[in-house]
Design a protein around this motif. Structure first.
Motif, mmCIF file in Angstrom:
data_model
loop_
_atom_site.group_PDB
_atom_site.id
_atom_site.type_symbol
_atom_site.label_atom_id
_atom_site.label_comp_id
_atom_site.label_asym_id
_atom_site.label_seq_id
_atom_site.Cartn_x
_atom_site.Cartn_y
_atom_site.Cartn_z
ATOM 1 N N ILE A 296 0.840 -1.205 0.000
ATOM 2 C CA ILE A 296 0.000 0.000 0.000
ATOM 3 C C ILE A 296 0.874 1.252 0.000
ATOM 4 O O ILE A 296 0.626 2.192 -0.762
ATOM 5 N N VAL A 297 1.928 1.260 0.802
ATOM 6 C CA VAL A 297 2.845 2.421 0.805
ATOM 7 C C VAL A 297 3.460 2.588 -0.592
ATOM 8 O O VAL A 297 3.628 3.717 -1.073
ATOM 9 N N ALA A 298 3.757 1.498 -1.264
ATOM 10 C CA ALA A 298 4.330 1.587 -2.619
ATOM 11 C C ALA A 298 3.376 2.312 -3.573
ATOM 12 O O ALA A 298 3.814 3.063 -4.445
ATOM 13 N N LYS A 299 2.074 2.091 -3.404
ATOM 14 C CA LYS A 299 1.086 2.786 -4.256
ATOM 15 C C LYS A 299 1.108 4.291 -3.966
ATOM 16 O O LYS A 299 1.005 5.101 -4.892
ATOM 17 N N PHE A 300 1.210 4.666 -2.678
ATOM 18 C CA PHE A 300 1.292 6.093 -2.347
ATOM 19 C C PHE A 300 2.534 6.703 -2.991
ATOM 20 O O PHE A 300 2.473 7.768 -3.616
ATOM 21 N N ARG B 238 4.623 11.389 -0.385
ATOM 22 C CA ARG B 238 5.761 11.059 0.474
ATOM 23 C C ARG B 238 5.256 10.790 1.894
ATOM 24 O O ARG B 238 4.464 11.572 2.426
ATOM 25 N N VAL B 239 5.736 9.693 2.503
ATOM 26 C CA VAL B 239 5.375 9.398 3.894
ATOM 27 C C VAL B 239 6.263 10.258 4.795
ATOM 28 O O VAL B 239 7.472 10.047 4.859
ATOM 29 N N VAL C 10 -5.900 7.570 -5.300
ATOM 30 C CA VAL C 10 -5.129 6.328 -5.195
ATOM 31 C C VAL C 10 -5.895 5.285 -4.375
ATOM 32 O O VAL C 10 -5.812 4.084 -4.639
ATOM 33 N N MET C 11 -6.669 5.758 -3.364
ATOM 34 C CA MET C 11 -7.466 4.843 -2.533
ATOM 35 C C MET C 11 -8.557 4.152 -3.349
ATOM 36 O O MET C 11 -8.815 2.971 -3.173
ATOM 37 N N GLY C 12 -9.263 4.923 -4.191
ATOM 38 C CA GLY C 12 -10.407 4.395 -4.923
ATOM 39 C C GLY C 12 -11.698 4.540 -4.130
ATOM 40 O O GLY C 12 -11.682 4.948 -2.967
ATOM 41 N N ALA C 13 -12.809 4.170 -4.758
ATOM 42 C CA ALA C 13 -14.131 4.343 -4.141
ATOM 43 C C ALA C 13 -14.263 3.516 -2.865
ATOM 44 O O ALA C 13 -13.632 2.469 -2.716
ATOM 45 N N THR C 14 -15.129 3.988 -1.950
ATOM 46 C CA THR C 14 -15.341 3.335 -0.645
ATOM 47 C C THR C 14 -15.647 1.852 -0.812
ATOM 48 O O THR C 14 -15.086 1.009 -0.108
ATOM 49 N N ASN C 15 -16.550 1.540 -1.743
ATOM 50 C CA ASN C 15 -16.903 0.144 -2.023
ATOM 51 C C ASN C 15 -15.963 -0.390 -3.104
ATOM 52 O O ASN C 15 -15.961 0.131 -4.225
ATOM 53 N N PRO C 16 -15.170 -1.410 -2.807
ATOM 54 C CA PRO C 16 -14.205 -1.900 -3.814
ATOM 55 C C PRO C 16 -14.861 -2.322 -5.119
ATOM 56 O O PRO C 16 -14.224 -2.279 -6.179
ATOM 57 N N GLY D 237 -6.474 -0.464 -10.538
ATOM 58 C CA GLY D 237 -5.172 0.014 -10.077
ATOM 59 C C GLY D 237 -5.219 0.742 -8.747
ATOM 60 O O GLY D 237 -4.184 1.043 -8.167
ATOM 61 N N THR D 238 -6.426 1.036 -8.232
ATOM 62 C CA THR D 238 -6.516 1.710 -6.932
ATOM 63 C C THR D 238 -6.282 0.698 -5.809
ATOM 64 O O THR D 238 -6.390 -0.522 -6.000
ATOM 65 N N ILE D 239 -5.975 1.231 -4.629
ATOM 66 C CA ILE D 239 -5.709 0.361 -3.472
ATOM 67 C C ILE D 239 -6.940 -0.490 -3.164
ATOM 68 O O ILE D 239 -6.836 -1.704 -2.938
ATOM 69 N N ARG D 240 -8.109 0.159 -3.136
ATOM 70 C CA ARG D 240 -9.307 -0.604 -2.755
ATOM 71 C C ARG D 240 -9.680 -1.633 -3.817
ATOM 72 O O ARG D 240 -10.149 -2.729 -3.479
ATOM 73 N N LYS D 241 -9.463 -1.320 -5.089
ATOM 74 C CA LYS D 241 -9.748 -2.306 -6.139
ATOM 75 C C LYS D 241 -8.829 -3.519 -5.971
ATOM 76 O O LYS D 241 -9.266 -4.660 -6.090
#
Ligand code: GDP
Length: 140
Positions: free
Chosen positions: A23-27, A33-34, A89-95, A101-105
């Motif tokens: 997940i950090v890699a996607k950010f 930047r973290v 990058v997170m994507g919609a609340t409901n996967p 390519g989003t985190i939630r997807k």
């Protein structure tokens, strides 16, 4: 758009499945930047305060119990237009509705166990960062 900071949580479903680094890699790939990061486990009182805005929603109890069920990773992300970029990058609340390519997807299990939280506006970002981090922890 200026450089902003936003607040992120890697939720219990993701820490449990050892997805923190993915997940950090996607950010990072998105230019975020973290600038602060720690692994914690919230108390029920903390979860209820953090999600207070949802206290009247039918899923409030389930959400708070989920958020304390395992450790989480709380982070401050910095970058150009960071609040909107993180939400993208997170994507919609409901996967099921999240873009490719989003985190939630890629990682979320359900609308509740959806791997990440991200602030939705500058005011909430400032409040949420201050809820979890002291000024001394924000070195930039
Ligand atoms: P977000 O900003 O995309 O995280 O979405 P919301 O602010 O609408 O909801 C906050 C969080 O509550 C979501 O990320 C989910 O973890 C949870 N949530 C939202 N809707 C539901 C639901 O219908 N059922 C359950 N169990 N959890 C939900």
């Amino acid at each position: 758009m200026a450089i902003q900071r936003t607040f992120s949580i890697i939720k219990p479903d993701a820490t449990k499945r050892n997805l923190t680094g993915a997940i950090v890699a996607k950010f990072e790939a998105a230019g975020l930047r973290v600038v602060a990061s720690k692994r914690i486990q919230m108390t029920l009182a903390q979860a209820e305060t953090f999600y207070g805005v949802h206290s009247e929603r039918p899923f409030f109890g389930e959400l708070c119990e989920f958020m304390i069920s395992e450790p989480i990773v709380v982070q401050v992300l910095e970058g150009e237009d960071a609040i909107a970029k993180n939400r993208e990058v997170m994507g919609a609340t409901n996967p099921a509705d999240a873009a490719e390519g989003t985190i939630r997807k890629d990682f979320a299990l359900s609308i509740g166990e959806n791997s990440v939280h991200g602030s939705d506006a500058p005011e909430t970002a400032a409040e949420e960062i201050a809820f979890f981090f002291s000024g001394l922890e924000l070195v930039g």
